[in-house]
Design a protein around this motif. Structure first.
Motif, short mmCIF file in Angstrom:
data_model
loop_
_atom_site.label_atom_id
_atom_site.label_comp_id
_atom_site.label_asym_id
_atom_site.label_seq_id
_atom_site.Cartn_x
_atom_site.Cartn_y
_atom_site.Cartn_z
N MET A 125 30.69 -8.28 -10.73
CA MET A 125 29.88 -7.12 -10.80
C MET A 125 30.62 -6.00 -11.70
O MET A 125 29.74 -5.65 -12.51
CB MET A 125 29.35 -6.70 -9.48
CG MET A 125 28.58 -5.22 -9.69
SD MET A 125 28.55 -4.61 -8.06
CE MET A 125 30.13 -3.55 -7.90
N LEU A 126 31.68 -5.89 -11.11
CA LEU A 126 32.39 -4.62 -11.96
C LEU A 126 32.60 -4.97 -13.51
O LEU A 126 32.48 -4.07 -14.24
CB LEU A 126 33.75 -4.35 -11.27
CG LEU A 126 33.59 -3.68 -9.92
CD1 LEU A 126 35.01 -3.39 -9.22
CD2 LEU A 126 33.09 -2.25 -10.27
N ILE A 127 33.06 -6.17 -13.73
CA ILE A 127 33.39 -6.52 -15.04
C ILE A 127 32.23 -6.63 -15.84
O ILE A 127 32.10 -6.05 -16.98
CB ILE A 127 34.12 -8.06 -15.11
CG1 ILE A 127 35.30 -8.04 -14.39
CG2 ILE A 127 34.26 -8.65 -16.57
CD1 ILE A 127 36.14 -9.39 -14.05
N ILE A 128 31.06 -7.43 -15.25
CA ILE A 128 29.84 -7.48 -16.24
C ILE A 128 29.25 -6.00 -16.40
O ILE A 128 28.81 -5.95 -17.44
CB ILE A 128 28.89 -8.54 -15.53
CG1 ILE A 128 29.41 -9.95 -15.80
CG2 ILE A 128 27.58 -8.40 -16.37
CD1 ILE A 128 28.84 -10.99 -14.76
N GLY A 129 29.12 -5.19 -15.46
CA GLY A 129 28.38 -4.08 -15.48
C GLY A 129 29.24 -3.10 -16.46
O GLY A 129 28.68 -2.56 -17.21
N LEU A 130 30.37 -3.17 -16.22
CA LEU A 130 31.49 -2.17 -17.16
C LEU A 130 31.30 -2.73 -18.59
O LEU A 130 31.23 -1.68 -19.57
CB LEU A 130 32.90 -2.10 -16.84
CG LEU A 130 33.07 -1.32 -15.40
CD1 LEU A 130 34.51 -1.42 -15.05
CD2 LEU A 130 32.81 0.05 -15.65
N LEU A 131 31.51 -4.09 -18.89
CA LEU A 131 31.22 -4.54 -20.09
C LEU A 131 29.67 -4.23 -20.75
O LEU A 131 29.79 -3.80 -21.85
CB LEU A 131 31.45 -6.22 -19.85
CG LEU A 131 31.67 -6.77 -21.52
CD1 LEU A 131 33.24 -6.40 -21.67
CD2 LEU A 131 31.69 -8.44 -21.05
N PHE A 132 28.73 -4.40 -19.89
CA PHE A 132 27.44 -4.01 -20.63
C PHE A 132 27.39 -2.47 -20.92
O PHE A 132 26.91 -1.98 -22.04
CB PHE A 132 26.62 -4.29 -19.58
CG PHE A 132 25.00 -4.15 -19.99
CD1 PHE A 132 24.45 -2.94 -20.00
CD2 PHE A 132 24.44 -5.22 -20.33
CE1 PHE A 132 23.10 -3.05 -20.42
CE2 PHE A 132 23.03 -5.17 -20.66
CZ PHE A 132 22.37 -3.98 -20.97
N ALA A 133 27.93 -1.64 -20.01
CA ALA A 133 27.84 -0.25 -20.27
C ALA A 133 28.68 0.28 -21.62
O ALA A 133 28.40 0.88 -22.31
CB ALA A 133 28.69 0.60 -19.10
N VAL A 134 29.94 -0.37 -21.76
CA VAL A 134 30.82 -0.03 -22.87
C VAL A 134 30.09 -0.68 -24.06
O VAL A 134 30.44 0.03 -25.26
CB VAL A 134 32.33 -0.65 -22.52
CG1 VAL A 134 33.05 -0.41 -23.86
CG2 VAL A 134 33.16 0.05 -21.40
#
Lengths: 281, 196
Positions: free
Chosen positions: A21-30
């Motif tokens: 969740m953290l990886i995908i969420g942060l990747l999407f945001a960045v």
């Protein structure tokens, strides 16, 4: 109940699913922030039109993907919101069911309390999963775009006097954004809890996780492309429409409240009350 | 323990830097705003503008007052079919160019409606305007008199605001970013029960 909550909360955060969740969420945001920066700053600098006389700066609502009409990330986020919500904790629910861990816990703990804790943890983790990309993108955007309301005369926003919270948007934009973040958090939690409806009937983990997404998309297409439902103005009750801060369809608080209550009652019943009377899970 | 304190200090320092950066960007790009009263001369970037007169009409009253406007296609095609849901706001302004050789190249273009308590600059009308010069003669070189006609259509305002136009504070925007300048028009006449 407090200890039980702490236990489940720790399990949720230490599982590999929350890391995803953290990886995908942060990747999407960045990635969304990078694309927005490229569109709103670098391109305008190259064209020589950045901050010239008469051209206001891009306010935070123009670079945040929640309200950025120049990139695809708003539509993508609205589409993928159920998947982001089910990622952190819902897979654990399936694993507990399949491995027999659930039965072990029910022997040791009060049933009602345990089911309620599971519901609550899933709701909160689902909400966090849903709004994580949105919040991170907002924080990145604030580094180069001022946190000011848009200037109405520039007509860059799809918010008019007919929209919900128009006065807030043009005056207290932070409150407007917060309202939508809270709404997205609540519906992220509800989408995650929809998994309880299918937990007993689906034997495949990935199909189980995909079902809230499928419901989300099917409701959208059925309502939007149905003549009858369109005539009845049903677009206001579909989450794809009312969760979007851009308000392509004006948000109606009563419709949103009604839908939220309905889905909440269904999920609570499936997660807690239906299982109380059953001997075999 | 020391490691935890060090980590906490680093996090707090990073948060402080972030807050300072956001505050700096927001303050730097925040537009300045000033509001003048109607009748006062407002100095904009390339013109001096004065709002002389504002009147609100129903379409019937408007065409009686300005029969020459019946020829304009826009009013024939848009106004007549929707006469029950429209008001016409007529503003007479005088504008004098700072650069007398070039003449007027800037004029106010939008009326903003605002609520008393929340959004003084909320854009609520469509900006359908039709400039019509009311005078061929100018008072002195570079001055022009303009009549701006704004169409306030029901479909662009919420039901509540359209019925209570007299409660809204009107401002006219005469200069854009970075220094927003407005002329305060104030409340317009009581419209309850008229034309709706």
């Amino acid at each position: 109940m407090k200890l039980l909550f702490k236990l489940e909360w720790k399990r949720a955060w230490h599982s590999r699913y929350s890391k995803w969740m953290l990886i995908i969420g942060l990747l999407f945001a960045v990635v969304a922030a990078g694309e927005s920066f490229r569109t709103h700053v670098i391109y305008q600098l190259q064209q020589g039109i950045y901050l010239i006389q008469g051209s206001g700066p891009n306010s935070i609502t123009q670079v945040w993907f929640g309200m950025d009409i120049s990139t695809m990330f708003n539509a993508l986020y609205m589409l993928l919101l159920p998947i982001l919500a089910v990622l952190p904790y819902a897979p654990l629910l399936y694993d507990d069911h399949a491995s027999g861990y659930l039965n072990q816990m029910l022997i040791r703990e009060d049933r009602r309390r345990y089911f309620m804790v599971r519901y609550l943890v899933n709701f909160i983790m689902g909400g966090i999963g849903a709004i994580l990309p949105s919040v991170v993108n907002l924080l990145i955007g604030a580094l180069y775009a001022p946190v000011i309301p848009q200037i109405p005369s520039e007509m860059q926003a799809p918010i008019s006097d007919l929209s919900f919270g128009a006065a807030l948007f043009y005056d207290r934009v932070v409150i407007y954004i917060l309202i939508y973040l809270v709404l997205d958090f609540v519906w992220g939690g509800l989408y995650a809890d929809l998994v309880f409806v299918f937990l007993d009937h689906v034997r495949n983990k990935y199909i189980l996780l995909a079902l809230p997404f499928v419901i989300h998309v099917v409701i959208y297409y059925v309502v939007v492309y149905s003549q009858t439902l369109g005539d009845l103005d049903m677009i206001s009750i579909i989450p794809y429409s009312f969760l979007n801060p851009m308000q392509w369809e004006v948000l109606k608080p009563l419709c949103v409240g009604g839908m939220t209550l309905l889905v909440f009652m269904i999920t609570v019943n499936e997660a807690v009350f239906r299982n109380l009377r059953r001997d075999v899970l | 323990m020391k490691k935890k304190i060090r980590m906490l200090a680093v996090i707090i320092a990073m948060m402080l830097l972030y807050v300072i950066r956001v505050a700096y960007v927001t303050e730097k790009y925040k537009p300045k705003k000033s509001i003048s009263n109607s009748g006062e001369i407002v100095e904009t970037v390339n013109a001096s503008i004065c709002l002389d007169r504002v009147e609100l009409y129903t379409p019937v009253e408007f065409f009686e007052q300005y029969p020459e406007c019946r020829d304009l296609d826009t009013y024939e095609n848009v106004m007549l079919p929707s006469m029950q849901s429209v008001y016409m706001l007529v503003c007479d302004i005088s504008a004098r160019s700072r650069n007398r050789e070039q003449g007027i190249d800037y004029s106010p273009y939008v009326i903003n409606m605002g609520y008393e308590f929340f959004a003084p600059d909320l854009f609520a009308t469509n900006s359908l305007t039709n400039e019509k010069d009311v005078s061929e003669e100018t008072m002195d070189e570079g001055t022009k008199k303009l009549r701006l006609v704004y169409c306030i259509q029901k479909g662009y305002l919420s039901e509540e605001h359209f019925r209570k136009l007299e409660d809204l504070e009107l401002t006219m925007q005469v200069q854009i970013y970075p220094e927003l300048k407005y002329i305060h028009i104030g409340r317009i006449r009581d419209l309850s029960g008229e034309g709706v």
